[in-house]
Design a protein around this motif. Structure first.
Motif, PDB file in Angstrom:
ATOM      1  N   GLY A  47      -1.354   5.398  -6.601  1.00  0.00           N
ATOM      2  CA  GLY A  47      -0.260   4.571  -7.054  1.00  0.00           C
ATOM      3  C   GLY A  47      -0.306   4.597  -8.516  1.00  0.00           C
ATOM      4  N   LEU A  79       1.440  -6.113 -13.540  1.00  0.00           N
ATOM      5  CA  LEU A  79       0.314  -6.750 -12.765  1.00  0.00           C
ATOM      6  C   LEU A  79       0.597  -7.936 -11.202  1.00  0.00           C
ATOM      7  N   ARG A  80       1.369  -8.358 -10.800  1.00  0.00           N
ATOM      8  CA  ARG A  80       1.650  -9.007 -10.151  1.00  0.00           C
ATOM      9  C   ARG A  80       2.264  -8.063  -8.242  1.00  0.00           C
ATOM     10  N   LEU A 123      -7.359  -0.521 -14.363  1.00  0.00           N
ATOM     11  CA  LEU A 123      -6.720   0.700 -12.747  1.00  0.00           C
ATOM     12  C   LEU A 123      -6.793   2.026 -13.082  1.00  0.00           C
ATOM     13  N   PRO A 124      -7.145   2.753 -11.851  1.00  0.00           N
ATOM     14  CA  PRO A 124      -6.975   4.464 -12.542  1.00  0.00           C
ATOM     15  C   PRO A 124      -6.416   5.048 -12.123  1.00  0.00           C
ATOM     16  N   GLN A 166      -7.428  -5.844 -17.891  1.00  0.00           N
ATOM     17  CA  GLN A 166      -6.496  -5.555 -16.801  1.00  0.00           C
ATOM     18  C   GLN A 166      -5.858  -4.482 -16.175  1.00  0.00           C
ATOM     19  N   LEU A 200       0.616  -1.314  -4.592  1.00  0.00           N
ATOM     20  CA  LEU A 200       0.355   0.116  -4.712  1.00  0.00           C
ATOM     21  C   LEU A 200      -0.698   0.938  -3.584  1.00  0.00           C
ATOM     22  N   SER A 201      -0.048   2.261  -3.764  1.00  0.00           N
ATOM     23  CA  SER A 201      -1.148   3.232  -2.644  1.00  0.00           C
ATOM     24  C   SER A 201      -2.508   3.427  -3.422  1.00  0.00           C
ATOM     25  N   PRO A 202      -3.629   3.577  -2.972  1.00  0.00           N
ATOM     26  CA  PRO A 202      -4.951   3.533  -3.906  1.00  0.00           C
ATOM     27  C   PRO A 202      -4.834   4.911  -5.034  1.00  0.00           C
ATOM     28  N   GLY A 208       1.148  -1.035   0.275  1.00  0.00           N
ATOM     29  CA  GLY A 208      -0.123  -0.172   0.079  1.00  0.00           C
ATOM     30  C   GLY A 208       0.630   1.118   0.238  1.00  0.00           C
ATOM     31  N   MET A 209       1.448   0.701  -0.455  1.00  0.00           N
ATOM     32  CA  MET A 209       3.122   2.542  -0.339  1.00  0.00           C
ATOM     33  C   MET A 209       3.583   2.858  -0.974  1.00  0.00           C
ATOM     34  N   VAL A 217       2.036  -8.510 -17.305  1.00  0.00           N
ATOM     35  CA  VAL A 217       2.049  -9.991 -16.597  1.00  0.00           C
ATOM     36  C   VAL A 217       2.960  -8.934 -15.245  1.00  0.00           C
ATOM     37  N   GLN A 244       0.507  -4.757  -8.071  1.00  0.00           N
ATOM     38  CA  GLN A 244      -0.068  -4.023  -8.137  1.00  0.00           C
ATOM     39  C   GLN A 244      -0.453  -3.810  -6.910  1.00  0.00           C
ATOM     40  N   GLY A 245      -0.534  -4.902  -6.003  1.00  0.00           N
ATOM     41  CA  GLY A 245      -1.058  -4.956  -4.389  1.00  0.00           C
ATOM     42  C   GLY A 245      -0.447  -4.036  -3.327  1.00  0.00           C
TER      43      GLY A 245
END
Lengths: 232, 532
Positions: A92, A82-83, A120-121, A116, A88-90, A68-69, A79, A85-86
């Motif tokens: 990011g 994406l691995r 993402l935003p 995918q 990332l901060s919202p 998240g940081m 790929v 992605q978790g």
């Protein structure tokens, strides 16, 4: 720019550590502290490779980015981007090459992978393979991506030059030149992609539109993005 | 002072050079390889070679070479991965008794999480067993500073000193402030009384008593060491060590009032530990590797004496690598908001390089064994261990360096046929020669494949001591029968011929050694000429 948490992702052999080298030496010239965690040994052999880079003017504690940081996940392969992605901060950014590296039998459908990413935003898709060839070196996909991440990394493009020249000090002069061109093209392509998305195009359409742009138009677009940013 | 961008490994190496070493000894092993490699690259100053540095045959030899240099009054560093210390355990355990003359530093890199290893043993246990002090740096800067200090302390106290690293520090780079000029190699003169280093029982008993006396001194040093800072504050306590400190600091805010003891030097500072425990209602122990400190606290004080949390209590995972997220949860703080994990992604495990000779070797061996579903191929440590994965599915064991030959012999003696093994040239020289001598001795019914790619491939193409012609001389010299010693070149175009030749050796009821020889594709071309 005060602090940046960056995750570099790709496959062994794609030059992830070279991207890290340029970012870290550039940060060092600014007098920043940094930590750069790498993968060596067995995991390097054609497998997924990740490198965490943390930059700050304050002392840095953990060598890897906490969940998240991350401000940016920079991928030389979609790929692999994406691995992570978790992390990332919202707020990011996920910035990745759209070019797949299919060295595994169960590689998923590429369109689904790119969708995918495009869902993402904050994301950028760049065809690093095509742009590297345009820059004059098929091996410069990593430098294209370094350029594509430009705005999110917080460095001015010309700041990379000493580190890039240092990285290729033992090689022919053309290698460094092609790399510098790759950075400029990557920056332009990323700026153009974001522009097309802002105009309402879907991820795939925006990517295709950027693919039709000339080298000069791409570089203009990168410099234009710079001017806008400075103006703002 | 100047700033350099250094891996934790390189910070140790730079510290060793700046402390005035005369020699560096090692065998490659992730995550310790770069310690030696950095010294090898920087061993010349003003065009003069000042530091002896060549790869050793294995870690035991490396340790003994470093010990010999210490005997001469010169400073030396011996570096290895954690499991390498098992190989070097014999000289290590007795070096506490001989002590050190010139500063002797053992830099050992543990691999919590097993990124590139077969276990995650914690070297701090070895240090306790051998009664020697340990520095456990938490940052690259500490890795540098502590190494410089470790040489001085080793010499002052007359003991070998361990620098304990973990993967996350060894392979992470940071800006490090280092001296402008390295110290010239130091020399305190040769050991004066050779009886101190001649561990006959009469001398060893005296030297062991000396060592135990040194341990008392070390404990006193530990309780006043700046590397073991204690900060008494609120009733909740944290005891952390090495890089685990970073995960704690990452999660502390200004309003937190934890009492904090950080350990960077062992033996443990018992008085400071006691002060922390007596002050606190509960203490979270955060240490990378085994629950060494936590289990000692239970042992000293009883689990019910005070609430001690950590890996043993389940507040942190019992095994594997720590990180800031795990420590955050153990501190009872909410997770950071994140974008969430992407689902349905395929794994991308490591694999052999395109054109790798091992790939062809495994195709040959697997086809030659097709008629024998009961055949087993014992394997070893190296890139060729990747033969365990598809598409090869070619090997049936991997335990430790050199195990393949001994295990194949044991299995053959238990009645297995065909009993085969694959071992690389570097691993063979490291610790495969001795079991092969046993197999020669009774002509064991087994087939040994030495995969000679002319290098130590997995760790970055270091020079191998026994490859090509010198490997053949070695095999002939230990008595492998000439009629069952053959060389094949693993290439697709030789497939049918190689399979037929291998099949003949498998069918031979006795020892055969097949050298499958082709250079690693990652060896730079200018180094490849001499290998075939």
């Amino acid at each position: 720019m005060s602090e940046r948490n960056i995750i570099l992702a790709g496959v062994g052999g794609q030059g992830i550590l070279s991207i890290a080298y340029v970012i870290c030496h550039t940060a060092l010239r600014r007098g920043m502290h940094l930590k750069q965690s790498e993968v060596h040994g067995m995991a390097q052999r054609g497998g997924a490779v990740v490198c965490h880079v943390r930059l700050s003017y304050e002392p840095i504690h953990a060598d890897i980015v906490p969940t998240g940081m991350a401000d940016i996940v920079l991928g030389v392969e979609p790929v692999e981007a994406l691995r992570y992605q978790g992390f990332l901060s919202p707020r990011g950014w996920l910035v990745t090459s759209a070019a797949p590296l299919r060295n595994i039998s169960d590689y998923p459908d590429l369109d689904a992978v790119l969708e995918q990413v495009a869902a993402l935003p904050h994301h950028v898709l760049v065809d690093a393979k095509q742009l590297a060839r345009l820059a004059g070196s098929a091996r410069a996909e990593n430098m294209v991506m370094l350029g594509a991440a430009g705005a999110q990394l917080g460095f001015e493009p010309e700041e990379y030059e000493p580190a890039i020249r240092g990285l290729f000090a033992g090689k022919r002069a053309e290698v460094a030149e092609a790399s510098l061109r790759a950075v400029a093209l990557g920056r332009g392509a990323a700026a153009a992609y974001i522009q097309h998305r802002d105009e309402g195009l879907q991820g795939g359409q925006a990517l295709a539109r950027v693919g039709e742009m000339s080298e000069a138009a791409l570089i203009d677009c990168g410099e234009g993005a710079e001017a806008t940013r400075h103006g703002g | 002072m100047r700033t350099e961008l250094l891996l934790g490994d390189e910070a140790v190496a730079r510290g060793a050079i700046d402390a005035g070493i005369s020699g560096a000894f090692s065998y490659p092993g992730t995550p310790a390889t770069e310690i030696f490699e950095y010294i090898e690259r920087h061993r010349e100053a003003d065009g003069v070679r000042r530091i002896a540095a060549t790869w050793s045959t294995n870690e035991k030899v490396a340790y003994e070479e470093a010990l010999g240099m210490s005997y001469m009054g010169r400073r030396s560093i011996v570096s290895m991965k954690h499991v390498g210390l098992n190989v070097a355990a014999d000289p290590f355990m007795s070096s506490g008794l001989t002590g050190a003359r010139g500063g002797l530093v053992l830099a050992v890199a543990d691999d919590p999480g097993m990124h590139s290893s077969q276990n995650e043993q914690d070297s701090r246990h070895y240090a306790a067993l051998g009664n020697i002090p340990v520095y456990e740096p938490g940052t690259q800067q500490e890795a540098y500073d502590m190494t410089v200090e470790a040489f001085a302390e080793s010499e002052r106290l007359g003991v070998p000193v361990m620098m304990r690293l973990v993967t996350r520090l060894a392979h992470s780079r940071a800006d490090v402030r280092v001296r402008d000029e390295p110290h010239a190699p130091t020399d305190v003169g040769m050991v004066r009384d050779w009886r101190d280093w001649t561990l006959l029982p009469v001398n060893a008993r005296r030297r062991y008593a000396d060592l135990l006396e040194k341990v008392r001194t070390l404990s006193a040093i530990s309780d006043s060491s700046p590397h073991n800072p204690l900060c008494i504050a609120g009733p909740k306590g944290i005891l952390c060590s090495g890089v685990a400190m970073n995960y704690v600091l990452e999660n502390l805010d200004e309003q937190d009032e934890y009492s904090l003891l950080r350990v960077g030097f062992y033996p443990l500072p018992v008085e400071r530990v006691r002060r922390l425990i007596e002050h606190c209602d509960e203490v979270l122990v955060v240490e990378e590797g085994d629950a060494l400190i936590e289990s000692r606290l239970h042992g000293l004080l009883g689990a019910n004496y005070i609430r001690i949390r950590g890996r043993l209590s389940g507040d942190l995972p019992r095994a594997g690598e720590l990180n800031a997220d795990l420590v955050r949860r153990a501190l009872g703080k909410p997770a950071h908001e994140s974008l969430g994990t992407a689902q349905g992604l395929p794994a991308r495990p490591p694999q052999l390089c395109a054109g790798c000779p091992h790939s062809d070797s495994y195709h040959h061996i697997t086809e030659a064994l097709e008629a024998y579903p009961e055949a087993r191929v014992f394997s070893d440590i190296g890139c060729y261990t990747l033969g365990a994965f598809p598409p090869y599915n070619a090997i049936h064991s991997c335990v430790e360096m050199g195990a393949s030959i001994g295990m194949a012999r044991g299995a053959a003696l238990a009645g297995l046929h065909p009993s085969c093994c694959t071992i690389g040239d570097s691993t063979f020289v490291h610790s495969g020669i001795a079991p092969l001598i046993d197999a020669v001795h009774d002509d064991t019914n087994m087939t040994v494949f030495i995969l000679d790619n002319a290098t130590t491939g997995m760790t970055g193409q270091q020079e191998s001591a026994g490859t090509g012609a010198s490997l053949m001389r070695l095999l002939e010299g230990i008595g492998v029968p000439a009629e069952h010693l053959l060389v094949v070149e693993p290439l697709a175009k030789n497939h049918a011929e190689n399979v037929a030749r291998i099949r003949r050796e498998i069918d031979h009821r006795g020892l055969s050694v097949v050298v499958s020889r082709r250079a690693c594709v990652r060896i730079p071309p200018e180094r490849r000429r001499s290998t075939t």
